[in-house]
Design a protein around this motif. Structure first.
Motif, PDB file in Angstrom:
ATOM      1  N   ARG A   1     -16.537  69.711  72.030  1.00 15.58           N
ATOM      2  CA  ARG A   1     -17.132  69.068  70.782  1.00 15.58           C
ATOM      3  C   ARG A   1     -17.940  67.646  71.622  1.00 15.58           C
ATOM      4  O   ARG A   1     -18.177  67.624  72.743  1.00 15.58           O
ATOM      5  CB  ARG A   1     -16.100  68.655  70.081  1.00 15.58           C
TER       6      ARG A   1
ATOM      7  N   HIS B   1     -14.809  74.678  74.285  1.00 18.63           N
ATOM      8  CA  HIS B   1     -15.610  73.745  73.359  1.00 18.63           C
ATOM      9  C   HIS B   1     -14.971  72.531  73.468  1.00 18.63           C
ATOM     10  O   HIS B   1     -13.873  72.470  73.173  1.00 18.63           O
ATOM     11  CB  HIS B   1     -15.529  74.213  71.937  1.00 18.63           C
TER      12      HIS B   1
ATOM     13  N   THR C   1     -21.254  82.161  64.283  1.00 19.02           N
ATOM     14  CA  THR C   1     -20.084  81.452  64.339  1.00 19.02           C
ATOM     15  C   THR C   1     -20.292  79.676  64.105  1.00 19.02           C
ATOM     16  O   THR C   1     -21.430  79.519  63.552  1.00 19.02           O
ATOM     17  CB  THR C   1     -19.394  81.619  65.893  1.00 19.02           C
ATOM     18  N   THR C   2     -19.441  79.182  64.500  1.00 20.61           N
ATOM     19  CA  THR C   2     -19.469  77.680  64.138  1.00 20.61           C
ATOM     20  C   THR C   2     -20.821  76.964  64.966  1.00 20.61           C
ATOM     21  O   THR C   2     -21.093  77.264  65.823  1.00 20.61           O
ATOM     22  CB  THR C   2     -18.367  76.776  64.967  1.00 20.61           C
TER      23      THR C   2
ATOM     24  N   HIS D   1     -15.324  86.178  75.117  1.00 24.02           N
ATOM     25  CA  HIS D   1     -13.995  86.470  74.192  1.00 24.02           C
ATOM     26  C   HIS D   1     -14.009  87.901  73.816  1.00 24.02           C
ATOM     27  O   HIS D   1     -14.048  88.526  72.774  1.00 24.02           O
ATOM     28  CB  HIS D   1     -14.059  85.603  73.055  1.00 24.02           C
TER      29      HIS D   1
ATOM     30  N   ASN E   1     -22.409  74.420  71.685  1.00 26.56           N
ATOM     31  CA  ASN E   1     -23.047  74.390  70.223  1.00 26.56           C
ATOM     32  C   ASN E   1     -22.608  72.986  69.508  1.00 26.56           C
ATOM     33  O   ASN E   1     -21.628  73.098  68.660  1.00 26.56           O
ATOM     34  CB  ASN E   1     -22.241  75.659  69.535  1.00 26.56           C
TER      35      ASN E   1
ATOM     36  N   HIS F   1     -14.853  79.213  79.496  1.00 27.85           N
ATOM     37  CA  HIS F   1     -15.687  79.189  78.126  1.00 27.85           C
ATOM     38  C   HIS F   1     -14.555  78.052  77.384  1.00 27.85           C
ATOM     39  O   HIS F   1     -13.352  78.560  76.840  1.00 27.85           O
ATOM     40  CB  HIS F   1     -15.510  80.743  77.690  1.00 27.85           C
TER      41      HIS F   1
ATOM     42  N   HIS G   1     -22.464  85.559  72.915  1.00 28.63           N
ATOM     43  CA  HIS G   1     -21.441  85.880  71.702  1.00 28.63           C
ATOM     44  C   HIS G   1     -21.790  87.134  71.340  1.00 28.63           C
ATOM     45  O   HIS G   1     -22.773  87.308  70.396  1.00 28.63           O
ATOM     46  CB  HIS G   1     -21.538  84.582  70.711  1.00 28.63           C
TER      47      HIS G   1
ATOM     48  N   ALA H   1     -11.244  76.132  70.773  1.00 27.22           N
ATOM     49  CA  ALA H   1     -12.042  75.628  69.895  1.00 27.22           C
ATOM     50  C   ALA H   1     -11.668  74.608  68.825  1.00 27.22           C
ATOM     51  O   ALA H   1     -11.338  75.274  67.728  1.00 27.22           O
ATOM     52  CB  ALA H   1     -13.129  76.762  69.398  1.00 27.22           C
TER      53      ALA H   1
ATOM     54  N   HIS I   1     -10.834  72.258  65.827  1.00 27.65           N
ATOM     55  CA  HIS I   1     -11.395  71.699  64.499  1.00 27.65           C
ATOM     56  C   HIS I   1     -10.419  70.760  63.895  1.00 27.65           C
ATOM     57  O   HIS I   1      -9.151  70.891  64.195  1.00 27.65           O
ATOM     58  CB  HIS I   1     -11.648  72.787  63.633  1.00 27.65           C
TER      59      HIS I   1
ATOM     60  N   ASP J   1     -12.022  80.135  75.336  1.00 30.14           N
ATOM     61  CA  ASP J   1     -12.901  79.938  73.826  1.00 30.14           C
ATOM     62  C   ASP J   1     -11.974  78.898  73.160  1.00 30.14           C
ATOM     63  O   ASP J   1     -11.860  78.799  71.931  1.00 30.14           O
ATOM     64  CB  ASP J   1     -13.130  80.975  73.306  1.00 30.14           C
TER      65      ASP J   1
ATOM     66  N   CYS K   1     -10.344  83.002  64.260  1.00 30.22           N
ATOM     67  CA  CYS K   1     -11.555  82.685  65.256  1.00 30.22           C
ATOM     68  C   CYS K   1     -12.554  83.774  65.159  1.00 30.22           C
ATOM     69  O   CYS K   1     -12.257  84.810  64.404  1.00 30.22           O
ATOM     70  CB  CYS K   1     -11.085  82.412  66.782  1.00 30.22           C
ATOM     71  N   LYS K   2     -13.768  83.478  65.674  1.00 26.82           N
ATOM     72  CA  LYS K   2     -14.689  84.629  65.914  1.00 26.82           C
ATOM     73  C   LYS K   2     -14.759  84.861  67.514  1.00 26.82           C
ATOM     74  O   LYS K   2     -15.043  83.992  68.136  1.00 26.82           O
ATOM     75  CB  LYS K   2     -16.058  84.020  65.371  1.00 26.82           C
TER      76      LYS K   2
ATOM     77  N   ALA L   1     -13.389  78.557  61.854  1.00 31.62           N
ATOM     78  CA  ALA L   1     -13.225  79.587  62.829  1.00 31.62           C
ATOM     79  C   ALA L   1     -13.182  78.856  64.287  1.00 31.62           C
ATOM     80  O   ALA L   1     -14.108  77.987  64.783  1.00 31.62           O
ATOM     81  CB  ALA L   1     -14.372  80.728  63.070  1.00 31.62           C
ATOM     82  N   GLY L   2     -11.956  79.210  64.905  1.00 26.81           N
ATOM     83  CA  GLY L   2     -11.769  78.490  66.383  1.00 26.81           C
ATOM     84  C   GLY L   2     -10.241  78.184  66.526  1.00 26.81           C
ATOM     85  O   GLY L   2      -9.469  77.863  65.664  1.00 26.81           O
TER      86      GLY L   2
HETATM   87  C1  NCD Z   1     -16.196  78.558  68.186  1.00 23.75           C
HETATM   88  C2  NCD Z   1     -16.311  77.094  67.721  1.00 23.75           C
HETATM   89  O1  NCD Z   1     -15.603  76.753  66.880  1.00 23.75           O
HETATM   90  O2  NCD Z   1     -17.099  76.127  68.290  1.00 23.75           O
HETATM   91  N1  NCD Z   1     -15.318  79.121  67.242  1.00 23.75           N
HETATM   92  C3  NCD Z   1     -14.845  80.428  67.270  1.00 23.75           C
HETATM   93  O3  NCD Z   1     -14.257  80.860  66.328  1.00 23.75           O
HETATM   94  N2  NCD Z   1     -14.688  80.940  68.594  1.00 23.75           N
HETATM   95  C4  NCD Z   1     -17.543  79.253  68.516  1.00 23.75           C
HETATM   96  C5  NCD Z   1     -17.543  80.687  69.016  1.00 23.75           C
HETATM   97  O4  NCD Z   1     -17.193  80.580  70.224  1.00 23.75           O
HETATM   98  O5  NCD Z   1     -17.542  81.287  68.573  1.00 23.75           O
END
Ligand code: NCD
Ligand code: ZN
Length: 339
Positions: A21, A19, A106-107, A171, A45, A17, A136, A246, A248, A244, A215-216, A260-261
């Motif tokens: 981007r 991200h 979430t994001t 997660h 996402n 899992h 999620h 993620a 930013h 996860d 994070c979420k 969140a991430g």
């Molecule tokens: C993730 C994101 O930023 O894409 N953020 C997170 O807090 N985990 C999305 C997600 O998996 O919830």
């Protein structure tokens, strides 16, 4: 797995899992993850989301080009707009999973699902074609710390309705969810992140807010962390690694509302190795990062070796334009002498 005091050799690991981007940042994140992991289940996402055959193929090609040698296991974002008849084509385009985001959870989930029955026909097609459902698992209408717990009845309902659908509760963050996933049939598994495995709300909030850990779903209490740790240390095949990670941009993590991430790709393997090592459980490491996830997804195991050295290094304050987890801290394991 082979280990001596200074060196660990395992089958190359997978991150189930992540991200990565899009655009220029994607290229950096993809190269970074390829330094630790052979494959990754890449979340959809983006804006616009990955939800068509052409979108999947394009995204996978871009990641492959940015990080040769790293295999992106691509996913599509579930939405009522996907026709059930499209699912076979998505699979043929390389999709290993469809991702279920409740609306606003979430994001980039403003276009998420309002009610599960909106996507029942798609889930039925996924069940028929052997595509994994990644969830999620939070109910955004519940209080922040209760969101996962409140969602669990929806998970049970999905398992009842789609008994042959392989489902990953992503997660996992609470002891209730650990217990439920453990008790459900073998079609249901969960990913475990490095931050939910190692940290609690105290680490995020007790002495000043630590945005890198926000994070979420949010990290929970010590009993929750303990339940996650216990099941992982037991070598429970239903619980496998998915970071996860993620990232930013720095500004999005430093200014409210904080995004969140957790950006954990640069530190995930050193932290996980240290976790198993400090619990005298290095014999369980390889299954957690290199076997259980692949087996759940019916993927061949990676060939070759991933070698980690016991050599301390300090995590930079900013990596790839993002603030990594454990910035400024000293970690014990590294893959090579080059960061
Ligand atoms: C993730 C994101 O930023 O894409 N953020 C997170 O807090 N985990 C999305 C997600 O998996 O919830
Ligand atoms: Zn995620």
């Amino acid at each position: 797995m082979a280990a001596d005091l200074e060196r660990i050799t395992i089958r190359p690991p997978d991150d189930m899992h992540v991200h990565l981007r899009q655009g220029r940042p994607m290229r950096r994140y993809a190269r970074r993850i390829s330094g630790s992991f052979a494959r990754g289940v890449v979340m959809p996402n983006l804006i616009p989301p990955v939800s068509t055959e052409a979108g999947l193929i394009d995204y996978r090609n871009k990641i492959r080009k940015a990080a040769p040698g790293f295999e992106p296991l691509v996913t599509f974002k579930l939405s009522p707009g996907i026709a059930p008849g499209q699912v076979a084509a998505l699979k043929n385009s390389g999709a290993v999973a469809g991702k279920y985001y409740p609306e606003g959870v979430t994001t980039n989930s403003e276009d998420g699902i309002r009610s599960a029955d909106e996507v029942y026909p798609i889930l039925e097609a996924m069940e028929g074609h052997g595509i994994v459902l990644c969830i999620h698992g939070e109910d955004p209408s519940a209080p922040v710390l209760e969101r996962e717990g409140v969602f669990l009845s929806q998970l049970e309902e999905l398992v009842r309705r789609f008994p042959r659908l392989n489902i990953v509760l992503e997660h996992v963050s609470t002891r209730e969810a650990v217990k439920l996933v453990d008790s459900l049939p073998s079609t249901v598994a969960a990913t475990v992140t490095v931050h939910h495995l190692l940290f609690t709300l105290e680490d995020m909030m007790a002495s000043g807010f630590y945005p890198a850990l926000y994070c979420k779903p949010v990290v929970k209490g010590a009993p929750d962390r303990e339940a996650i740790q216990r099941t992982v240390l037991e070598g429970n095949p239903k619980f496998f690694f998915g970071s996860d990670s993620a990232p930013h941009p720095v500004s999005a993590k430093r200014n409210p509302p904080v995004a969140a991430g957790v950006y954990s790709s640069p530190v995930a393997m050193p932290l996980i190795i240290d976790f198993f090592d400090s619990h005298g459980a290095l014999d369980k490491l390889e299954d957690f990062v290199s076997r259980f996830g692949a087996e759940f997804y019916s993927l061949p195991l990676n060939e070759g070796e991933s070698v980690w050295f016991k050599e301390s290094w300090t995590v930079p304050g900013v990596v790839d334009g993002a603030v990594p987890l454990c910035a400024g801290e000293t970690l014990l394991w590294k893959k090579s002498r080059r960061f």
